[in-house]
Design a protein around this motif. Structure first.
Motif, PDB file in Angstrom:
ATOM      1  N   SER A   1       0.653  -1.190   0.100  1.00  0.00           N
ATOM      2  CA  SER A   1       0.158   0.046   0.200  1.00  0.00           C
ATOM      3  C   SER A   1       0.848   1.367   0.174  1.00  0.00           C
ATOM      4  CB  SER A   1      -0.695  -0.063   1.024  1.00  0.00           C
ATOM      5  OG  SER A   1      -0.045  -0.004   2.524  1.00  0.00           O
TER       6      SER A   1
ATOM      7  N   LYS B   1       2.272   2.062  -3.430  1.00  0.00           N
ATOM      8  CA  LYS B   1       0.787   2.489  -4.356  1.00  0.00           C
ATOM      9  C   LYS B   1       0.709   3.972  -4.044  1.00  0.00           C
ATOM     10  CE  LYS B   1      -3.954   1.580  -5.168  1.00  0.00           C
ATOM     11  NZ  LYS B   1      -5.058   0.796  -5.194  1.00  0.00           N
ATOM     12  N   GLN B   2       0.945   4.458  -2.795  1.00  0.00           N
ATOM     13  CA  GLN B   2       0.712   5.970  -2.771  1.00  0.00           C
ATOM     14  C   GLN B   2       1.935   6.808  -2.778  1.00  0.00           C
ATOM     15  OE1 GLN B   2      -2.132   7.123  -1.443  1.00  0.00           O
ATOM     16  NE2 GLN B   2      -3.039   5.238  -1.437  1.00  0.00           N
TER      17      GLN B   2
END
Length: 878
Positions: free
Chosen positions: A402, A405-406
């Motif tokens: 995650s 992804k950011q």
């Protein structure tokens, strides 16, 4: 009609005569120069010889005067006459070879075979030249490729090709191979794609002449694979002053990987090179398609890579070494790989000997080879960060998915190792655990003590806690009662010396008796060495068996958590008519894992009984063999694994009572902060640990031991099952990745096919040539749109790439539109040399479409063409 028998070079324009002579090779040009004075003048022109020199990187050291001709020809002849070229047979005679010497009959047969192959190659080359003669591009077209350009002569040339009905597919294949051969092999600093590879024997001399042998100026270099879980944390653990390179596991070739190493070192020799990649105790998973082991180590491209890598490292007498962070020291096959690499390159190769189970715990154990002031991991990494990463690898990888992804869109323009260091630092700062060494047993004991303290409400909490820990410590010591306490082994002891000296004693029994009668000190030393060898082997064998037993006990405890925390309450609720789940759903979810628990409980009991009466002569192979014969229990679990996970998700959504039940029990102290799906992951991880420990056990089992045969059979049994498990994992991963690509590309066709997988994604700019009539070096191009090229092992997918922004958001999203897909065996590639108007460009041509593309940087172009060339060759060989 009258026919004039005259020399064509005296009648035709000089331009046409030079074009005719441009078809000749250097040898034929020299022969043509002896025909007549006009031919001599024409065949020595610089426009004919200059491309032949530049092709090999032979540049004229001065500028010829206006009336001087023949300078490039003399330079070519001088360079060729000074080439120090050796045939394979001469090189083997001078430098030696790893192969066994052959008999005279085998040598004669090999010479005859080489002669036949050489004759076949010559015939095919002659046929290829004859077929390609008609499709040769116009002279001074600016390219060295035989691809058909969009020009006025293209229709008639294409028609000529199609008229050859029987040769159409052959010509297409030969054109593609010719386009691959015409690609630049290397890129120099100035951007000219003309320098070829240096001969392998000159690599070491190049570095020796440029770099001083002083160790103080030689850096340490570490190569980190993107396949490593949470590799950003590893990058952030690299010490200051250490050169680090992060490379993509799935989008490189061995040639392009060495290109990255060479560019990072920038002409320097490294004091040591570390390779932190995926692997096991038998082979190194260096890049996709290349698991380096004993079987493929001597393949030409693999051998060439390691020889070049060895030339970048300082000599062994100056302390140079290559450190491979894979547990190759824990098996015979791994030690054989290290031995062959050391013999092949003349450089010391080391690897960890650890047998500790768990994710990458082996890198913190003892290492093979000569001992230095510091262990290899401490040379490259901060130990506190590396220990934190190794103990929390799986959890960090899930977190970083995650985080990537950011943060990845923000660092898109940065290099991979720089962005990885930033992301790793961000996670380390958030965790605040950089200097914390995690010990699960201590944490668990303290948690239990605090829990008991809260129940007792004692007035003296410190005294109560200390007495509780003392009781727990005494209880822990009873669990290990009867086990053998291992003395510390000397990691520097070499078994080869002991075996060699033992063989001397066995081969000369008479000398031994006479020496014994004379109280020879040498014989006493040999006896002591023999006893030490046997003792060390027995101690290490016992150590491996204890690790197998302890890891098996931890594994069984994890499985008992599933039974005690989840299965027992659900069955009790079902019996009391307050069912949380139906009996059918309980059977689907837990029946297979309970059978695995029963099987491994029996295996653990058998290991405990054998360990209590353990001795050097005892065997454990039949126990493992019996366990391996019952692995069909695991097969049933893995076949039903997707159904189990879907059933858990479905019951969580549809049954509020089960959702509340999972919320109470998931990620608590009793479940080791794990959820039910995470607990079900352990069987797949345990299979690899079995193979690793069994290889280590066989390594320390003497050849004459009775247990060795059973261990070998058990290893092959579990390896065969692991192959089935790996194939299942690979299939699921490929389907998920192809499904993600289908989802993000609008209008994308169905990509799911058997054995198809993604190799690399490359972002390029599509260009349009404004005027193809002018000279190639003066053509102007305009940027029309952005493309993303998805390279699979059998096809190339071309899509347009757009960018969409959201109001009040800094990051942007990329959108993709499908354009076309081309089979790799029908894809032509042509390089476009750099000029003032264009850089880093190339042409891709399929049966119906053509794309002129340019990458952002020179490195991207070289890496992309290298992997594309390798993929095309692989697809044409199938």
């Amino acid at each position: 009609m009258q026919v004039a028998r005259v020399d064509f070079s005296t009648v035709l324009p000089r331009f046409i005569s030079l074009y005719i002579f441009s078809f000749l090779n250097p040898k034929d040009l020299c022969a043509a120069a002896q025909v007549s004075w006009p031919w001599k003048f024409l065949t020595e022109q610089d426009c004919l010889w200059m491309p032949k020199c530049i092709k090999f990187g032979w540049f004229l050291p001065y500028t010829p005067t206006e009336n001087e001709y023949g300078a490039w020809k003399h330079h070519y002849i001088a360079c060729v006459s000074n080439l120090d070229w050796l045939t394979p047979r001469e090189a083997a005679a001078m430098y030696g070879t790893l192969n066994e010497p052959k008999t005279e009959d085998e040598e004669l047969q090999e010479r005859q075979r080489e002669k036949c192959l050489r004759k076949i190659i010559w015939e095919k080359i002659a046929l290829r030249k004859k077929l390609l003669f008609n499709v040769r591009p116009p002279w001074v077209s600016g390219t060295r490729c035989s691809r058909l350009l969009k020009s006025k002569c293209q229709p008639c040339l294409s028609q000529t090709m199609r008229e050859r009905v029987g040769f159409h597919e052959t010509l297409e294949k030969q054109l593609i191979l010719a386009s691959l051969d015409a690609l630049p092999k290397r890129s120099n600093v100035s951007g000219c794609h003309s320098y070829p590879f240096l001969p392998k024997k000159n690599w070491r001399g190049l570095y020796e002449s440029d770099i001083s042998s002083s160790n103080a100026l030689q850096p340490h270099f570490i190569l980190i694979s993107s396949r490593i879980p949470a590799y950003e944390m590893v990058v952030n653990s690299v010490k200051a002053g250490i050169i680090s390179v992060v490379y993509e596991h799935s989008g490189l070739t061995l040639e392009s990987l060495f290109y990255l190493i060479e560019k990072a070192l920038d002409g320097q020799k490294a004091q040591s090179v570390g390779i932190f990649s995926d692997g096991d105790s038998r082979e190194i998973n260096l890049i996709q398609g290349y698991k380096i082991g004993v079987k493929n180590l001597l393949r030409p491209e693999v051998r060439d890579f390691w020889e070049k890598l060895g030339s970048c490292v300082a000599p062994e007498d100056e302390g140079g070494h290559v450190d491979i962070f894979a547990p190759l020291g824990a098996s015979e096959a791994g030690i054989e790989v290290l031995s062959q690499l050391s013999q092949l390159t003349g450089t010391l190769f080391t690897a960890p000997t650890g047998i500790a189970t768990g994710s990458y715990q082996h890198i913190l154990s003892d290492w093979l080879g000569r001992q230095w002031d510091r262990a290899p991991p401490s040379i490259y990494f901060s130990e506190s960060k590396l220990q934190t990463w190794s103990s929390l690898t799986d959890f960090l990888e899930d977190t970083l998915k995650s985080v990537r992804k950011q943060l990845s869109p923000l660092f898109k323009e940065l290099q991979k190792n720089a962005s990885g260091r930033m992301i790793g630092q961000f996670v380390f700062d958030t965790m605040s655990m950089a200097n914390t060494l995690n010990n699960q047993e201590i944490v668990q004991a303290l948690a239990d003590g605090l829990t008991e303290l809260s129940k007792e409400n004692s007035d003296r909490p410190l005294e109560f806690l200390s007495s509780f820990l003392l009781k727990k410590c005494s209880k822990k010591s009873k669990d290990f009662e009867g086990n053998i306490i291992l003395p510390k082994c000397d990691p520097t002891a070499t078994c080869d010396l002991f075996i060699e000296e033992r063989n001397v004693v066995e081969d000369n029994p008479q000398d031994t008796k006479s020496s014994l009668s004379k109280n020879d000190s040498n014989f006493e030393l040999l006896v002591k060495l023999e006893k030490k060898l046997q003792l060390d082997s027995a101690v290490k064998r016992t150590s491996v068996l204890r690790e197998l037993f302890q890891s098996e006990r931890k594994y069984v405890q994890i499985l008992e958590i599933v039974r005690g925390i989840y299965v027992a309450p659900l069955r009790a609720a079902l019996s009391s008519n307050r069912a949380i789940l139906s009996a059918a759903n309980i059977q689907i979810i837990f029946s297979d894992i309970l059978q695995i628990l029963y099987l491994n409980r029996q295996f653990l009991d058998a290991l405990r009984d054998r360990l209590q009466e353990w001795g050097p002569a005892h065997c454990v192979g039949e126990i493992v063999l019996k366990f391996g014969s019952q692995l069909n229990t695991y097969t049933s679990f893995f076949n039903n694994y997707p159904v189990v996970l879907k059933t858990i998700e479905k019951c969580r959504e549809m049954t509020p009572a089960f959702r509340a039940f999972l919320k109470r029990h998931d990620k608590t102290m009793v479940t080791h902060m794990l959820s039910l799906p995470e607990l079900l992951l352990y069987p797949s991880q345990r299979i690899e640990e079995y193979i690793h420990l069994l290889y280590a056990l066989r390594l320390h089992t003497p050849a004459e031991h009775v247990d060795r045969g059973d261990l070998t059979t058990a290893i092959e049994q579990i390896k065969k099952y692991k192959g089935y498990l790996d194939q299942m994992k690979q299939t699921i991963n490929m389907k998920d990745r192809l499904s993600d690509i289908e989802r993000i590309i609008w209008g994308c066709p169905i990509l799911s096919e058997v054995n198809r997988y993604l190799i690399r994604v490359q972002d390029v700019a599509q260009l349009h040539c404004c005027d193809e009539e002018i000279s190639f070096s003066l053509r102007l191009y305009e940027h029309t749109r952005d493309l993303s090229l998805f390279l699979f092992n059998d096809a190339l997918l071309v899509s347009s790439r757009g960018t969409s922004h959201t109001p009040f958001e800094r990051t942007s999203k990329s959108t993709y539109q499908f354009i076309a897909s081309v089979a790799l065996h029908r894809l032509l590639i042509e390089d476009i040399p750099d000029s003032k108007c264009i850089r880093n460009a190339f042409i891709l041509q399929g049966p119906k479409h053509e794309w002129i593309c340019a990458t952002e940087g020179e490195d991207d172009k070289f890496l992309w063409l290298s992997v594309l060339q390798s993929a095309i060759k692989s697809s044409m060989e199938k």
